[in-house]
Write a protein that holds these residues in place. Structure first.
Motif, PDB file in Angstrom:
ATOM      1  N   ALA A 110       0.739  -1.291  -0.074  1.00 40.55           N
ATOM      2  CA  ALA A 110      -0.209  -0.108   0.330  1.00 40.55           C
ATOM      3  C   ALA A 110       0.727   1.733   0.006  1.00 40.55           C
ATOM      4  CB  ALA A 110      -0.880  -0.066   1.662  1.00 40.55           C
ATOM      5  N   ALA A 111       0.404   2.782  -0.308  1.00 43.06           N
ATOM      6  CA  ALA A 111       1.299   3.458   0.128  1.00 43.06           C
ATOM      7  C   ALA A 111       0.369   4.757  -0.417  1.00 43.06           C
ATOM      8  CB  ALA A 111       1.760   4.322  -2.031  1.00 43.06           C
TER       9      ALA A 111
ATOM     10  N   LYS B  25       6.404   5.734  -1.987  1.00 38.33           N
ATOM     11  CA  LYS B  25       6.922   5.193  -0.924  1.00 38.33           C
ATOM     12  C   LYS B  25       5.762   3.627  -0.953  1.00 38.33           C
ATOM     13  CE  LYS B  25       8.448   4.078   3.292  1.00 38.33           C
ATOM     14  NZ  LYS B  25       9.649   3.877   3.783  1.00 38.33           N
ATOM     15  N   VAL B  26       6.271   2.690  -0.703  1.00 37.47           N
ATOM     16  CA  VAL B  26       5.092   1.645  -0.786  1.00 37.47           C
ATOM     17  C   VAL B  26       5.896   0.745   0.866  1.00 37.47           C
ATOM     18  CG1 VAL B  26       4.646  -0.797  -2.100  1.00 37.47           C
ATOM     19  CG2 VAL B  26       4.793   1.140  -2.594  1.00 37.47           C
TER      20      VAL B  26
ATOM     21  N   TYR C 153      12.561  -0.433  -8.737  1.00 37.42           N
ATOM     22  CA  TYR C 153      12.749  -0.296  -7.584  1.00 37.42           C
ATOM     23  C   TYR C 153      13.533  -1.802  -6.982  1.00 37.42           C
ATOM     24  CZ  TYR C 153       8.880   2.581  -7.545  1.00 37.42           C
ATOM     25  OH  TYR C 153       7.904   3.325  -7.774  1.00 37.42           O
TER      26      TYR C 153
ATOM     27  N   TYR D  35      14.049  -4.647  -3.683  1.00 40.56           N
ATOM     28  CA  TYR D  35      13.744  -4.907  -3.015  1.00 40.56           C
ATOM     29  C   TYR D  35      14.561  -6.249  -2.152  1.00 40.56           C
ATOM     30  CZ  TYR D  35       9.415  -2.389  -3.554  1.00 40.56           C
ATOM     31  OH  TYR D  35       8.878  -1.364  -3.877  1.00 40.56           O
TER      32      TYR D  35
ATOM     33  N   LEU E 197      12.611  -1.857   0.760  1.00 44.60           N
ATOM     34  CA  LEU E 197      13.242  -1.259   0.171  1.00 44.60           C
ATOM     35  C   LEU E 197      15.056  -0.840   0.337  1.00 44.60           C
ATOM     36  CD1 LEU E 197      12.193   0.216  -3.050  1.00 44.60           C
ATOM     37  CD2 LEU E 197      11.734   2.094  -1.467  1.00 44.60           C
TER      38      LEU E 197
ATOM     39  N   TYR F  20      15.947   2.836  -4.933  1.00 44.45           N
ATOM     40  CA  TYR F  20      15.303   3.298  -6.171  1.00 44.45           C
ATOM     41  C   TYR F  20      15.206   4.269  -7.078  1.00 44.45           C
ATOM     42  CZ  TYR F  20      12.625   6.426  -3.546  1.00 44.45           C
ATOM     43  OH  TYR F  20      11.891   8.232  -2.211  1.00 44.45           O
TER      44      TYR F  20
ATOM     45  N   ASP G 128      15.066   2.227   1.989  1.00 44.13           N
ATOM     46  CA  ASP G 128      14.715   1.575   4.187  1.00 44.13           C
ATOM     47  C   ASP G 128      16.476   0.825   4.612  1.00 44.13           C
ATOM     48  OD1 ASP G 128      11.274   1.091   3.331  1.00 44.13           O
ATOM     49  OD2 ASP G 128      12.362   2.927   3.971  1.00 44.13           O
TER      50      ASP G 128
ATOM     51  N   LEU H 165       2.620   4.088  -6.704  1.00 44.21           N
ATOM     52  CA  LEU H 165       1.654   2.764  -6.640  1.00 44.21           C
ATOM     53  C   LEU H 165       0.842   3.685  -6.178  1.00 44.21           C
ATOM     54  CD1 LEU H 165       0.756   0.355  -6.290  1.00 44.21           C
ATOM     55  CD2 LEU H 165       1.284   0.435  -3.816  1.00 44.21           C
ATOM     56  N   ALA H 166       0.410   5.717  -5.387  1.00 41.80           N
ATOM     57  CA  ALA H 166      -0.496   5.985  -4.377  1.00 41.80           C
ATOM     58  C   ALA H 166      -0.852   6.596  -5.845  1.00 41.80           C
ATOM     59  CB  ALA H 166       0.176   7.365  -4.052  1.00 41.80           C
TER      60      ALA H 166
ATOM     61  N   LEU I 114       2.492  -1.811  -9.337  1.00 45.27           N
ATOM     62  CA  LEU I 114       4.537  -2.285  -9.123  1.00 45.27           C
ATOM     63  C   LEU I 114       4.906  -3.707 -10.693  1.00 45.27           C
ATOM     64  CD1 LEU I 114       4.838  -2.222  -5.677  1.00 45.27           C
ATOM     65  CD2 LEU I 114       6.147  -0.856  -7.615  1.00 45.27           C
TER      66      LEU I 114
END
Lengths: 108, 115
Positions: free
Chosen positions: A89-90, A95-96, B33, B35, B45, B48, B59, B98-99, B104
């Protein structure tokens, strides 16, 4: 930080039965995506939702941004449905956050 | 359907070894990205990029470098591999975040074992 709680962590089903997986979010998400990691390790894209519900064959997914959750329903489970299911989710940007996965085992 | 290809699919190296994982996407996506996925964890992550020459820290970047040489190609570099980097690595691409309706699309994964 943003968190995703995915449940259950493991699930066993007999062929022909069904169940639901759930992801709860600690903040408002703008979109969710569901994946299945198959026996070969590949990530299969199942659904992308920005709202509402989508259905594809024996799978159905719902996303409620306001209530901060998404679900993945499996009905009439088949052996080939076995694998690990992830939600992602985002909130915005790139950022996911991912759930920790649900290991599904379907047995005869 | 987006095509994301990773290589190698399997790699075994020793502690201190040098590893490069390659990823190519052929759908003109801007974002790529890297991962890692470990048992009992979701994907985390590493790095990216939103375009050729661009690199953003994820991260869990420690021990990893990355380079985006072209829009199509994104490489993950482990210059001094350690056993803690034994993992399944996934590359992904998206047209937008994604938002922002950018789904993805994942490669098939690269399994790395560091002895």
């Amino acid at each position: 930080g943003d968190q995703v709680e995915q449940s259950p962590s493991a699930l066993s089903l007999h062929e022909g039965t069904g169940s639901a997986l759930r992801c709860n979010f600690t903040t408002t998400m703008r979109a969710v995506q569901w994946f299945r990691k198959n026996s070969r390790g590949s990530l299969i894209n199942l659904f992308y939702l920005a709202s509402g519900t989508k259905e594809n064959g024996r799978l159905k997914s719902a996303f409620d941004s306001k209530e901060r959750y998404s679900t993945l329903h499996i009905r009439d489970a088949q052996l080939e449905d076995s694998g690990t299911y992830f939600c992602a989710a985002a909130t915005g940007g790139y950022k996911v956050v991912f759930g920790s996965g649900t290991r599904l085992l379907v047995s005869p | 359907e987006a095509a994301v290809t990773q290589s190698p699919r399997n790699k075994v190296t020793v502690t201190g070894g040098n590893v490069t994982l390659s990823c190519r996407q052929t759908n003109s996506h801007n974002y790529m990205y890297w991962y890692r996925q470990d048992t009992g964890h979701g994907l985390r992550l590493i790095h990216y990029s939103y375009g050729a020459g661009n690199l953003q820290i994820g991260d869990v970047p420690d021990g990893y470098k990355a380079t985006r040489t072209t829009q199509e190609d994104f490489f993950l570099l482990l210059e001094l591999a350690s056993p803690s980097q034994t993992s399944l690595y996934f590359c992904a691409s998206s047209d937008a975040g994604l938002a922002n309706t950018g789904q993805l699309y994942f490669g098939e994964g690269s399994k790395l074992t560091v002895l």
